[in-house]
Design a protein around this motif. Structure first.
Motif, PDB file in Angstrom:
ATOM      1  N   SER A   1    -103.187  43.445  19.875  1.00  0.00           N
ATOM      2  CA  SER A   1    -103.240  44.047  21.206  1.00  0.00           C
ATOM      3  C   SER A   1    -104.320  43.395  22.056  1.00  0.00           C
ATOM      4  CB  SER A   1    -103.499  45.553  21.075  1.00  0.00           C
ATOM      5  OG  SER A   1    -103.601  46.148  22.351  1.00  0.00           O
ATOM      6  N   ALA A   2    -105.485  43.163  21.468  1.00  0.00           N
ATOM      7  CA  ALA A   2    -106.558  42.489  22.209  1.00  0.00           C
ATOM      8  C   ALA A   2    -106.164  41.057  22.565  1.00  0.00           C
ATOM      9  CB  ALA A   2    -107.843  42.507  21.384  1.00  0.00           C
TER      10      ALA A   2
ATOM     11  N   SER B   1    -103.644  41.087  25.489  1.00  0.00           N
ATOM     12  CA  SER B   1    -104.304  41.311  26.779  1.00  0.00           C
ATOM     13  C   SER B   1    -105.023  40.055  27.247  1.00  0.00           C
ATOM     14  CB  SER B   1    -105.291  42.471  26.664  1.00  0.00           C
ATOM     15  OG  SER B   1    -104.637  43.673  26.314  1.00  0.00           O
ATOM     16  N   ARG B   2    -105.723  39.384  26.331  1.00  0.00           N
ATOM     17  CA  ARG B   2    -106.455  38.172  26.701  1.00  0.00           C
ATOM     18  C   ARG B   2    -105.507  37.064  27.135  1.00  0.00           C
ATOM     19  NH1 ARG B   2    -108.765  37.526  22.242  1.00  0.00           N
ATOM     20  NH2 ARG B   2    -107.319  36.036  21.324  1.00  0.00           N
TER      21      ARG B   2
ATOM     22  N   LEU C   1    -102.415  37.376  28.226  1.00  0.00           N
ATOM     23  CA  LEU C   1    -101.741  37.756  29.459  1.00  0.00           C
ATOM     24  C   LEU C   1    -102.641  37.502  30.665  1.00  0.00           C
ATOM     25  CD1 LEU C   1     -99.288  38.999  30.845  1.00  0.00           C
ATOM     26  CD2 LEU C   1    -100.256  41.267  30.389  1.00  0.00           C
ATOM     27  N   GLY C   2    -103.927  37.807  30.534  1.00  0.00           N
ATOM     28  CA  GLY C   2    -104.854  37.520  31.620  1.00  0.00           C
ATOM     29  C   GLY C   2    -104.988  36.026  31.882  1.00  0.00           C
TER      30      GLY C   2
ATOM     31  N   GLU D   1     -97.526  48.917  23.280  1.00  0.00           N
ATOM     32  CA  GLU D   1     -98.678  48.463  24.042  1.00  0.00           C
ATOM     33  C   GLU D   1     -98.353  47.195  24.825  1.00  0.00           C
ATOM     34  OE1 GLU D   1    -102.417  48.325  21.990  1.00  0.00           O
ATOM     35  OE2 GLU D   1    -101.789  49.839  20.545  1.00  0.00           O
ATOM     36  N   ALA D   2     -97.595  46.296  24.225  1.00  0.00           N
ATOM     37  CA  ALA D   2     -97.200  45.071  24.920  1.00  0.00           C
ATOM     38  C   ALA D   2     -96.281  45.392  26.089  1.00  0.00           C
ATOM     39  CB  ALA D   2     -96.521  44.114  23.947  1.00  0.00           C
TER      40      ALA D   2
ATOM     41  N   LYS E   1     -98.367  46.806  29.017  1.00  0.00           N
ATOM     42  CA  LYS E   1     -99.170  45.780  29.690  1.00  0.00           C
ATOM     43  C   LYS E   1     -98.292  44.814  30.484  1.00  0.00           C
ATOM     44  CE  LYS E   1    -102.784  46.121  26.196  1.00  0.00           C
ATOM     45  NZ  LYS E   1    -103.403  45.520  25.000  1.00  0.00           N
ATOM     46  N   TRP E   2     -97.124  44.486  29.947  1.00  0.00           N
ATOM     47  CA  TRP E   2     -96.219  43.595  30.682  1.00  0.00           C
ATOM     48  C   TRP E   2     -95.642  44.299  31.902  1.00  0.00           C
ATOM     49  CZ3 TRP E   2     -95.747  38.577  30.529  1.00  0.00           C
ATOM     50  CH2 TRP E   2     -94.630  37.956  31.080  1.00  0.00           C
TER      51      TRP E   2
ATOM     52  N   SER F   1     -97.139  46.466  33.663  1.00  0.00           N
ATOM     53  CA  SER F   1     -98.208  46.604  34.652  1.00  0.00           C
ATOM     54  C   SER F   1     -98.606  45.277  35.286  1.00  0.00           C
ATOM     55  CB  SER F   1     -99.437  47.250  34.003  1.00  0.00           C
ATOM     56  OG  SER F   1     -99.113  48.522  33.454  1.00  0.00           O
ATOM     57  N   ALA F   2     -98.068  44.174  34.800  1.00  0.00           N
ATOM     58  CA  ALA F   2     -98.426  42.848  35.332  1.00  0.00           C
ATOM     59  C   ALA F   2     -97.613  42.546  36.587  1.00  0.00           C
ATOM     60  CB  ALA F   2     -98.203  41.777  34.266  1.00  0.00           C
TER      61      ALA F   2
END
Length: 399
Positions: A151-152, A155-156, A158-159, A254-255, A258-259, A261-262
């Motif tokens: 998960s971390a 996020s990294r 994706l950023g 979780e993925a 996050k996707w 929300s992008a």
């Protein structure tokens, strides 16, 4: 001996804060700029000035501290030979364990090494081996390690992907503002006036780049060469790989969140190169399939409501890209069977929204981008649209 220093904001954090505030303030201006030519010119001026400010940001910070945060490269501030244990005491479980730190380090290195390096596949296969072995053990603690570290890493990566896409768009000619969800797709300013503004500030960006490069070389000194992880396509492929591993570990939700929300990355993808669009489509196709299954099991109503909102954000963010993305350059991004399967997944996901207003909003967005992109006839959601019209008609007759 290290002395206390005044509190200061690292460049990356400051850039993220300023960028978030600027994007938030740019939303109403974007809508108005599509109607008035003068506002369109002023918006282009503000964007170029803001990007130029970001490029000169390192020069405004203390030179002895800025280099530690420059370009995501972290250099040691102490002599490692003086300490035999730079980590906190480990435990047998949790994210502070040795296996978690090892896996986290490997996934970080995967981001940094270019695909062209012969060591890339070695490091990635080693990380994959640790993940698979943790799964085979069947231990909840090891599965938790996989999920937390993946998960971390997701996020990294994706950023980094969004930053790479933004940097590519910034170095090229700025794309004209695309149609918004509520708009009609008509841009008030002419192409020629926009190109003139872009040419004026392209020179400013050039000298800003030169100043930034000289400043970075002077501050890094003998610290070493800057490592670059590669192209946006590489990062998109790693995002997909991480999402697949998270699905295998049972933490793909979780993925998906996050996707979904992008939204900024999805907007940038509309004007990206076909090859990059294809990479983003692959990630979206996989996570759309995973999102459809959210909420299938029994759970509390609050959890189901969050999952429904996630599906809604997923559709509103990435459905336009599916409509406008190219089918591929050298080979199709998705096969015929994969495209048909994804269409079924999209239809089922839309029907799971249950609320008529949300279905209408999603289908209206799809119809707009589908009709305004003549080069693509996919995804074909006509049957879903017809079913919604029929249900809406029956609902009206009941009232």
């Amino acid at each position: 001996m290290m002395e206390s220093t005044p509190t200061f904001i690292p460049p990356l954090l400051l850039r993220n804060i300023l960028t978030t505030l600027f994007l938030y303030a740019d939303k109403p201006l974007l809508t108005l700029s599509q109607r008035y030519r003068l506002l369109h010119f002023l918006r282009a001026l503000l964007i170029s000035s803001f990007l130029f400010l970001l490029r000169l940001l390192p020069s405004l910070l203390p030179p002895d501290q800025t280099h530690q945060y420059n370009d995501n490269v972290h250099y040691p501030t102490t002599n490692p030979t003086k300490s035999h244990n730079n980590y906190p005491p480990g435990s047998t479980t949790g994210t502070d364990s040795g296996i978690a730190r090892a896996l986290s380090q490997l996934l970080s290195i995967v981001n940094d090494i270019p695909v062209s390096s012969r060591k890339y596949e070695l490091v990635r296969s080693l990380a994959e081996r640790i993940i698979d072995e943790n799964l085979l053990e069947g231990s909840e603690a090891l599965i938790e390690v996989n999920c937390s570290v993946l998960s971390a890493a997701f996020s990294r990566t994706l950023g980094q992907l969004e930053a790479a896409v933004l940097d590519r768009a910034r170095n090229n000619e700025y794309p004209e503002p695309g149609p918004t969800e509520e708009g009609t797709g008509e841009v008030g300013a002419s192409r020629e006036s926009y190109r003139k503004v872009s040419r004026v500030f392209k020179a400013v960006r050039f000298y800003g780049d030169a100043a930034w490069t000289r400043l970075g070389r002077r501050r890094r000194g003998e610290a070493g060469l800057l490592r670059t992880g590669g192209s946006a396509e590489k990062l998109a492929a790693e995002v997909l790989w991480l999402a697949q591993k998270m699905a295998a570990c049972g933490c793909v939700e979780e993925a998906v969140v996050k996707w979904a929300s992008a939204t900024h990355l999805a907007w940038l993808g509309l004007s990206s190169e076909p090859r990059l669009q294809g990479s983003l489509v692959k990630v979206s196709a996989f996570l759309f399939k995973q999102a459809k299954n959210l909420g299938a099991e029994e759970g509390d109503e609050g959890k189901k409501e969050q999952q429904r909102q996630t599906k809604m954000r997923m559709l509103m963010s990435w459905l336009p890209l599916l409509c406008r993305a190219s089918n591929g350059t050298d080979a199709p991004v998705l096969s015929i069977n994969e495209r048909a399967e994804l269409e079924r997944v999209l239809e089922e996901t839309i029907e799971m929204l249950e609320q008529e207003e949300e279905q209408e909003k999603v289908l209206s967005l799809w119809l707009h981008h589908y009709t305004y992109c003549p080069s693509s006839d996919w995804p074909n959601l006509h049957a879903c649209y017809a079913r919604w019209c029929s249900a809406s008609r029956k609902l009206l007759l009941l009232h």
